[in-house]
Structures are given as structure tokens and as C-alpha cells.
Design an enzyme around this catalytic site. Structure first.
Site, PDB file in Angstrom:
ATOM      1  N   ILE A 282      36.544 143.089  32.912  1.00  0.00           N
ATOM      2  CA  ILE A 282      37.473 143.977  33.343  1.00  0.00           C
ATOM      3  C   ILE A 282      38.365 143.306  34.488  1.00  0.00           C
ATOM      4  CG2 ILE A 282      37.737 146.214  34.527  1.00  0.00           C
ATOM      5  CD1 ILE A 282      35.142 146.986  33.048  1.00  0.00           C
ATOM      6  N   THR A 283      39.664 143.376  34.520  1.00  0.00           N
ATOM      7  CA  THR A 283      40.392 142.783  35.833  1.00  0.00           C
ATOM      8  C   THR A 283      40.551 143.953  36.826  1.00  0.00           C
ATOM      9  OG1 THR A 283      42.406 143.311  34.918  1.00  0.00           O
ATOM     10  CG2 THR A 283      41.647 141.238  34.372  1.00  0.00           C
ATOM     11  N   GLY A 284      40.316 143.510  37.742  1.00  0.00           N
ATOM     12  CA  GLY A 284      40.805 144.770  38.950  1.00  0.00           C
ATOM     13  C   GLY A 284      39.474 145.783  38.955  1.00  0.00           C
ATOM     14  N   ALA A 285      38.163 145.267  38.835  1.00  0.00           N
ATOM     15  CA  ALA A 285      37.099 146.119  38.957  1.00  0.00           C
ATOM     16  C   ALA A 285      36.611 146.687  40.153  1.00  0.00           C
ATOM     17  CB  ALA A 285      36.079 145.575  37.815  1.00  0.00           C
TER      18      ALA A 285
ATOM     19  N   SER B 268      37.806 148.245  42.386  1.00  0.00           N
ATOM     20  CA  SER B 268      37.929 149.688  43.005  1.00  0.00           C
ATOM     21  C   SER B 268      38.710 150.723  41.738  1.00  0.00           C
ATOM     22  CB  SER B 268      39.306 149.689  44.042  1.00  0.00           C
ATOM     23  OG  SER B 268      40.728 149.483  43.632  1.00  0.00           O
ATOM     24  N   GLY B 269      38.921 152.037  42.029  1.00  0.00           N
ATOM     25  CA  GLY B 269      39.688 152.942  41.012  1.00  0.00           C
ATOM     26  C   GLY B 269      38.985 152.840  39.774  1.00  0.00           C
TER      27      GLY B 269
ATOM     28  N   TYR C 260      57.342 148.510  39.032  1.00  0.00           N
ATOM     29  CA  TYR C 260      55.805 148.932  38.451  1.00  0.00           C
ATOM     30  C   TYR C 260      56.110 149.479  37.281  1.00  0.00           C
ATOM     31  CZ  TYR C 260      51.591 151.752  38.024  1.00  0.00           C
ATOM     32  OH  TYR C 260      50.591 152.167  37.370  1.00  0.00           O
TER      33      TYR C 260
HETATM   34  P1  NDP Z   1      43.572 150.509  42.198  1.00  0.00           P
HETATM   35  O1  NDP Z   1      44.363 150.141  43.265  1.00  0.00           O
HETATM   36  O2  NDP Z   1      42.369 151.348  42.660  1.00  0.00           O
HETATM   37  O3  NDP Z   1      43.062 149.439  41.352  1.00  0.00           O
HETATM   38  C1  NDP Z   1      43.705 148.272  41.124  1.00  0.00           C
HETATM   39  C2  NDP Z   1      42.810 146.900  41.123  1.00  0.00           C
HETATM   40  O4  NDP Z   1      43.704 145.777  40.758  1.00  0.00           O
HETATM   41  C3  NDP Z   1      41.838 146.547  42.358  1.00  0.00           C
HETATM   42  O5  NDP Z   1      40.710 146.053  42.011  1.00  0.00           O
HETATM   43  C4  NDP Z   1      42.919 145.487  42.912  1.00  0.00           C
HETATM   44  O6  NDP Z   1      42.054 144.662  43.671  1.00  0.00           O
HETATM   45  C5  NDP Z   1      43.158 144.776  41.569  1.00  0.00           C
HETATM   46  N1  NDP Z   1      44.240 143.926  42.080  1.00  0.00           N
HETATM   47  C6  NDP Z   1      45.371 143.932  42.470  1.00  0.00           C
HETATM   48  N2  NDP Z   1      46.261 142.903  42.532  1.00  0.00           N
HETATM   49  C7  NDP Z   1      45.427 141.842  41.910  1.00  0.00           C
HETATM   50  C8  NDP Z   1      45.664 140.414  41.700  1.00  0.00           C
HETATM   51  N3  NDP Z   1      46.553 139.805  41.995  1.00  0.00           N
HETATM   52  N4  NDP Z   1      44.550 139.849  40.986  1.00  0.00           N
HETATM   53  C9  NDP Z   1      43.520 140.493  40.490  1.00  0.00           C
HETATM   54  N5  NDP Z   1      43.270 141.899  41.029  1.00  0.00           N
HETATM   55  C10 NDP Z   1      44.241 142.616  41.564  1.00  0.00           C
HETATM   56  O7  NDP Z   1      44.324 151.308  40.974  1.00  0.00           O
HETATM   57  P2  NDP Z   1      43.995 151.993  39.881  1.00  0.00           P
HETATM   58  O8  NDP Z   1      42.430 152.161  39.635  1.00  0.00           O
HETATM   59  O9  NDP Z   1      44.611 153.445  39.847  1.00  0.00           O
HETATM   60  O10 NDP Z   1      44.803 151.031  38.785  1.00  0.00           O
HETATM   61  C11 NDP Z   1      44.107 150.616  37.687  1.00  0.00           C
HETATM   62  C12 NDP Z   1      45.092 150.681  36.573  1.00  0.00           C
HETATM   63  O11 NDP Z   1      45.235 151.953  36.225  1.00  0.00           O
HETATM   64  C13 NDP Z   1      46.203 150.144  36.655  1.00  0.00           C
HETATM   65  O12 NDP Z   1      46.660 149.352  35.474  1.00  0.00           O
HETATM   66  C14 NDP Z   1      47.193 151.151  36.824  1.00  0.00           C
HETATM   67  O13 NDP Z   1      48.656 150.996  36.489  1.00  0.00           O
HETATM   68  C15 NDP Z   1      46.729 152.108  36.015  1.00  0.00           C
HETATM   69  N6  NDP Z   1      46.963 153.715  36.152  1.00  0.00           N
HETATM   70  C16 NDP Z   1      46.580 154.392  37.279  1.00  0.00           C
HETATM   71  C17 NDP Z   1      47.143 155.631  37.305  1.00  0.00           C
HETATM   72  C18 NDP Z   1      46.748 156.543  38.526  1.00  0.00           C
HETATM   73  O14 NDP Z   1      47.185 157.547  38.581  1.00  0.00           O
HETATM   74  N7  NDP Z   1      46.153 155.867  39.437  1.00  0.00           N
HETATM   75  C19 NDP Z   1      47.693 156.199  36.230  1.00  0.00           C
HETATM   76  C20 NDP Z   1      48.135 155.471  35.049  1.00  0.00           C
HETATM   77  C21 NDP Z   1      47.701 153.924  34.982  1.00  0.00           C
HETATM   78  P3  NDP Z   1      41.653 144.880  45.310  1.00  0.00           P
HETATM   79  O15 NDP Z   1      40.721 145.955  45.294  1.00  0.00           O
HETATM   80  O16 NDP Z   1      41.387 143.538  45.683  1.00  0.00           O
HETATM   81  O17 NDP Z   1      42.756 145.512  45.941  1.00  0.00           O
HETATM   82 MG1  PMR Z   2      54.297 162.064  38.831  1.00  0.00          MG
HETATM   83  C1  PMR Z   2      54.449 166.877  34.885  1.00  0.00           C
HETATM   84  C2  PMR Z   2      53.328 165.941  35.000  1.00  0.00           C
HETATM   85  C3  PMR Z   2      53.189 164.629  35.437  1.00  0.00           C
HETATM   86  C4  PMR Z   2      52.316 163.976  35.566  1.00  0.00           C
HETATM   87  C5  PMR Z   2      51.256 164.045  34.331  1.00  0.00           C
HETATM   88  C6  PMR Z   2      52.405 162.864  36.437  1.00  0.00           C
HETATM   89  C7  PMR Z   2      51.618 161.686  36.471  1.00  0.00           C
HETATM   90  N1  PMR Z   2      53.661 163.105  37.276  1.00  0.00           N
HETATM   91  C8  PMR Z   2      54.103 164.258  36.969  1.00  0.00           C
HETATM   92  C9  PMR Z   2      55.037 165.087  37.384  1.00  0.00           C
HETATM   93  C10 PMR Z   2      55.994 164.688  38.375  1.00  0.00           C
HETATM   94  N2  PMR Z   2      55.789 163.500  39.245  1.00  0.00           N
HETATM   95  C11 PMR Z   2      56.983 165.541  38.881  1.00  0.00           C
HETATM   96  C12 PMR Z   2      57.597 166.662  38.435  1.00  0.00           C
HETATM   97  C13 PMR Z   2      57.518 164.637  39.916  1.00  0.00           C
HETATM   98  C14 PMR Z   2      58.714 165.325  41.054  1.00  0.00           C
HETATM   99  C15 PMR Z   2      58.374 166.284  41.838  1.00  0.00           C
HETATM  100  C16 PMR Z   2      56.403 163.488  40.035  1.00  0.00           C
HETATM  101  C17 PMR Z   2      56.744 162.769  41.156  1.00  0.00           C
HETATM  102  C18 PMR Z   2      55.899 161.391  41.196  1.00  0.00           C
HETATM  103  C19 PMR Z   2      56.122 160.315  42.331  1.00  0.00           C
HETATM  104  C20 PMR Z   2      56.949 160.351  43.367  1.00  0.00           C
HETATM  105  N3  PMR Z   2      55.055 161.119  40.450  1.00  0.00           N
HETATM  106  C21 PMR Z   2      54.430 159.994  40.854  1.00  0.00           C
HETATM  107  C22 PMR Z   2      55.047 159.548  41.777  1.00  0.00           C
HETATM  108  C23 PMR Z   2      54.441 158.159  42.226  1.00  0.00           C
HETATM  109  O1  PMR Z   2      54.974 157.438  43.200  1.00  0.00           O
HETATM  110  C24 PMR Z   2      53.593 157.898  41.164  1.00  0.00           C
HETATM  111  C25 PMR Z   2      54.095 156.715  40.376  1.00  0.00           C
HETATM  112  O2  PMR Z   2      55.111 156.752  39.774  1.00  0.00           O
HETATM  113  O3  PMR Z   2      53.604 155.460  40.450  1.00  0.00           O
HETATM  114  C26 PMR Z   2      54.227 154.723  39.541  1.00  0.00           C
HETATM  115  C27 PMR Z   2      53.500 159.086  40.342  1.00  0.00           C
HETATM  116  C28 PMR Z   2      52.824 159.457  39.149  1.00  0.00           C
HETATM  117  N4  PMR Z   2      52.987 160.524  38.393  1.00  0.00           N
HETATM  118  C29 PMR Z   2      51.963 160.592  37.147  1.00  0.00           C
HETATM  119  C30 PMR Z   2      51.290 159.617  37.516  1.00  0.00           C
HETATM  120  C31 PMR Z   2      50.103 159.156  36.634  1.00  0.00           C
HETATM  121  C32 PMR Z   2      51.667 158.648  38.610  1.00  0.00           C
HETATM  122  C33 PMR Z   2      50.945 157.416  39.047  1.00  0.00           C
HETATM  123  C34 PMR Z   2      51.388 155.994  38.758  1.00  0.00           C
HETATM  124  C35 PMR Z   2      51.109 155.618  37.417  1.00  0.00           C
HETATM  125  O4  PMR Z   2      51.849 155.833  36.446  1.00  0.00           O
HETATM  126  O5  PMR Z   2      50.442 154.693  37.336  1.00  0.00           O
END
Ligand code: NDP
Ligand code: PMR
Length: 398
Positions: free
Chosen positions: A90-93, A95-96, A273
């Protein structure tokens, strides 16, 4: 509660108008749209077609005349063969989502997790703090922002002698407030360079290892996202993902003789992104088209839910980090905890009902998985092929 959250959001907007001098509107707009627009938006786009397919197709156990991975099965005292522990990278394990998935898998006792992380100490501490049993994980160094590091990781992994049954490309970075691009060791814009190109090289190299494994269900999983899919409300929050004609990617994303953005436009960290997530989802499908039939490997992507509390938002302004979780919990209702998201990804790794290849998994409100639809761009086969071909040149595979 929705009203309270809404007032929090509008409070933010009045603050954002007086935001830091020098910050662009893009940088200070917390949710990208006015709340009014957001509430007016057609939430019906959120009602996905929820036909869950219980695919019981378990990949046939391939009988190999030469054992490539010693100790695949062991005889139990009763003489029955039991399945060995699965081995998953698992890459990036550290955190999160990645950490939560590592924990969910390791706790079953059925998996050994290779935590592929850029910060070795952080990963060790995180594993300990999460209570992951010591015998069920190994931390290995991997910096996806360096192609040399990716190659070194693959060498080190091979030297460890472990089989590879599942690879999870999970790590990502997100720079929503950056006004200038930053770059990987090889000169690619950092978000696409890390999230897509680093993983592209890693998964291309490790395909060979997955193919050697005699585990019954071998999988390559690349984490996608709703925000890269413009067929959803979330994917329509500006800036929207758009790879255009790929001219920036073809030029190497170096920001010198060409743009740092895939579509050749001016730099926008949030868009970079989202574009990288489109590349992740396209890559998964291209893998499926090229290799599923031949190898039997399952290729999948997923949207784990909005895990609004993770480190992904570390570069966002503090007020965003404060308001984003309640916004997602009470307004969009798209919030999931890190634990829950870890269980979801762990399902995609190990659940026998999720072996279908080429699928983008999502979960409904009852936390049941279903095959989701990707946007037009994220399912464009021609674009997937072009992204693949350009990416293999950039990472030195062609
Ligand atoms: P986190 O920031 O918690 O986790 C990201 C991980 O990636 C960290 O472990 C970080 O390491 C690692 N990482 C960053 N850069 C590198 C690198 N150069 N080499 C190796 N590892 C690296 O974020 P999330 O858990 O939220 O994100 C995990 C995945 O989920 C991502 O693919 C994200 O796009 C996706 N995702 C997240 C959503 C959300 O709402 N959070 C929604 C949809 C998708 P370090 O701990 O060292 O910083
Ligand atoms: Mg979003 C209606 C549902 C919904 C969901 C499921 C997400 C997920 N978001 C929703 C709606 C909205 N968002 C709406 C209506 C707005 C405008 C008010 C909004 C805004 C917003 C911002 C500024 N949302 C965001 C951001 C971010 O900076 C996040 C992002 O785009 O990261 C790339 C984000 C996200 N919204 C989500 C999810 C899952 C993210 C997190 C990032 C990701 O896709 O990994």
C-alpha cells in the site's frame, strides 16, 4: 444542523472576501462555489445507479509447475491446505486512507502489509500508534516523487523475497493554495508527477510480480475520486478536471518549455490534483484492457467517500480544514471516517465479491458497494491509451 453548518460556511465566505492580501480568489474560495449555488445545484446527480453486482467470480487458482513463491500453501495439522497470508503493498500507508486500510487488513491476520512510504519513521510510528500487529507489516521506503526511488523500491521489494498479491496505489498530494507549481525530482509538476506518474511506473514494473503470484485473486487497485468525475456535483465544483488534448503532459509538465498542467493551461493546484485522479482512473481501465484477459489480474479503482479529516487537506487554509468536515457531514452527507474508508478499500483488496475487473467502486449511504459510472472523460478509451503512451515515455519505459 444543516442550518448551523450553512451559517458556518457563509461566515467563512464573509471572511474569505477579506482574505489575505495577495491571495487569489481561487486560493481563498473555500468551497469553490457560493453556498447559494451549491444548494441550488441539482442534488439528483448524486443518486447513482445502485445496481450492486455480487460477482462471485473467483479467479481460478492457477496451477504452476514451478513454484515461484515458496510457501504458498501449507498443510494444516488435519492435512488440509490452507491459504497463506496475502501480501499487499500500500503506497502512502503512513496516514489517512492508506493507514486505515493497512490496519483493517493486518488485523484480520490474513494479510502482510508492505507500507510503502516516503517517511520511514512516520510510517513506523503510525503503524505502532494504530496498533497494527508487528508481524503483519513491513515499512519500506518509497518516494513517488522520484522515479529513481520507485525503481529502487521495486528492487528492494524483490530482494525481500515476498510475493506480491495486491498492489494498492493510494498515496497522493494536493496543493489547492499553491500559486506556483513545484516539481518532482524528474521535473514533473508535483501532483501529477506523484499521484499519476510515480504510480504509473510503480504499477507497470510490479505487474510482473503480480503476474508471478499464485494467490487466488491478484489485484491492482488505484484510488480515484469523485472530484475527478464531472458527472457528479462534486466534480463540477471549479476548477473542473479536464485533460484537454494532453499537450502539457506530452511536453513533460516541466513548466519551462511547456505548461505544468496536463491540458497546457496555466497552473492551478486544485485542478492538477483532479486531473491526476482522472489519470489514475484512466490508467486502471487501460490496464484492464491490456492485461486482464491475459493475466486474470483484477484492475479496479474506487471513490472511498469524503474522508474530510485526512492529511490530504494539510496545505489548505486552516478555516477550510475546520469547516470542511462539518460541511461534508451535515450538508453533502458525503463524509466517511478514516476507519470506514479503510474498511472499504480493504474490501476492494480482499473481498471475494469484488473481483470484477475494470470497475470503479463506490459505496451507498448504507455502506454497500456498487459499480459506479465514470465521467465521459474518465472513461474515454482513446484518452486512456494516449495518457498511457505519453506516460510510458515520460517515465522511461518507451
Ligand atoms: P493523506 O494525506 O492522509 O495520505 C496520503 C499519503 O500519501 C500519506 O501517507 C503521504 O505520506 C503519502 N505520500 C504523499 N506524497 C508521497 C510521495 N511522494 N511518496 C510516497 N508517499 C507519498 O490523504 P488521504 O488518505 O486522504 O489520501 C489517500 C488517497 O485517497 C489519495 O489517493 C486521495 O486522492 C484519495 N482520496 C481521498 C479523499 C478524501 O476525502 N480524503 C477522497 C477521495 C479520494 P506522508 O504521510 O509522508 O505525508
Ligand atoms: Mg466537495 C455534493 C456532494 C459532495 C461531495 C461528495 C464532495 C466530495 N463534495 C461535494 C459537494 C461540494 N463540494 C460542493 C457543493 C461544494 C461547493 C460549496 C464543494 C466544494 C469543495 C471544495 C472547495 N469540495 C472539495 C473542495 C476541496 O478542496 C476538496 C477537493 O476538491 O480536493 C481535490 C473537496 C472535496 N469534495 C468532496 C471530496 C471527496 C473532496 C476531497 C478531495 C478528493 O477528491 O480527493
Amino acid at each position: 444542523m444543516a442550518v448551523q453548518a450553512a451559517s458556518l460556511v457563509s461566515a467563512y465566505f464573509s471572511f474569505a472576501k477579506e482574505g489575505k492580501p495577495g491571495m487569489s480568489l481561487r486560493n481563498t474560495t473555500m468551497f469553490g462555489l457560493s453556498l447559494e449555488d451549491a444548494l441550488k445545484a441539482d442534488f439528483s446527480s448524486l443518486s447513482f445507479s445502485c445496481k450492486r453486482e455480487f460477482q462471485q467470480k473467483v479467479c481460478p487458482l492457477r496451477v504452476q509447475s514451478v513454484a515461484t513463491t515458496p510457501g504458498v500453501t501449507k498443510a494444516s495439522p488435519e492435512g488440509k491446505k490452507t491459504l497463506r497470508k496475502g501480501s499487499v503493498i500500500i503506497t502512502g500507508a503512513s496516514s489517512g486512507l492508506g493507514l486505515a486500510t493497512a490496519k483493517a487488513l493486518a488485523e484480520t491476520g490474513k494479510w502482510h502489509v508492505i507500507m510503502a512510504c516516503r517517511d520511514f519513521l512516520k510510517a513506523e510510528r503510525a503503524a505502532k500508534a494504530a496498533g497494527i500487529p508487528k508481524e503483519n507489516y513491513t515499512v519500506m521506503h518509497l518516494d513517488l516523487a522520484s522515479l529513481d526511488s520507485v525503481r529502487q523500491f521495486v528492487d528492494n521489494f524483490r530482494q525481500s523475497g515476498r510475493p506480491l498479491d495486491v498492489l494498492v496505489c493510494n498515496a497522493a498530494v494536493y496543493f489547492p493554495t499553491a500559486s506556483e507549481p513545484t516539481y518532482t525530482a524528474d521535473g514533473f509538476e508535483l501532483s501529477v508527477g506523484t499521484n499519476h506518474l510515480g504510480h504509473f511506473l510503480l504499477s507497470r514494473l510490479l505487474l510482473e510480480d503480480l503476474n508471478k503470484s499464485d494467490y487466488p485473486s491478484r489485484r491492482l487497485i488505484i484510488v480515484g475520486s469523485i472530484t475527478g468525475n464531472t458527472n457528479t456535483l462534486a466534480g463540477n465544483v471549479p476548477p473542473k478536471a479536464n485533460l484537454g488534448d494532453l499537450r502539457g503532459l506530452a511536453g513533460g509538465l516541466n513548466g519551462l518549455n511547456t505548461s505544468a498542467m496536463i491540458d497546457g493551461g496555466s497552473f492551478d493546484g486544485a485542478k492538477a490534483y483532479k486531473d491526476s485522479k482522472v489519470c489514475n482512473m484512466l490508467t486502471m481501465q487501460e490496464f484492464h484492457r491490456r492485461y486482464h484477459e491475459e493475466t486474470g489480474i483484477t484492475f479496479a479503482s474506487l471513490y472511498p467517500g469524503c474522508i474530510a479529516t485526512t492529511g490530504l487537506f494539510r496545505e489548505h487554509i486552516p478555516l477550510f480544514r475546520l469547516l470542511f468536515p462539518p460541511f461534508q457531514k451535515f450538508i453533502t452527507k458525503g463524509f466517511v471516517s478514516e476507519d470506514e474508508s479503510g474498511k472499504r478499500l480493504a474490501q476492494v483488496v480482499s473481498d471475494p465479491s469484488l473481483t470484477k475487473s475494470g470497475v470503479y467502486w463506490s459505496w451507498n449511504k448504507a455502506s454497500a458497494s456498487f459499480e459506479n459510472q465514470l465521467s465521459q472523460e474518465a472513461s474515454d478509451a482513446d484518452k486512456a491509451r494516449k495518457v498511457w503512451e505519453i506516460s510510458e515515455k515520460l517515465v522511461g519505459l518507451a
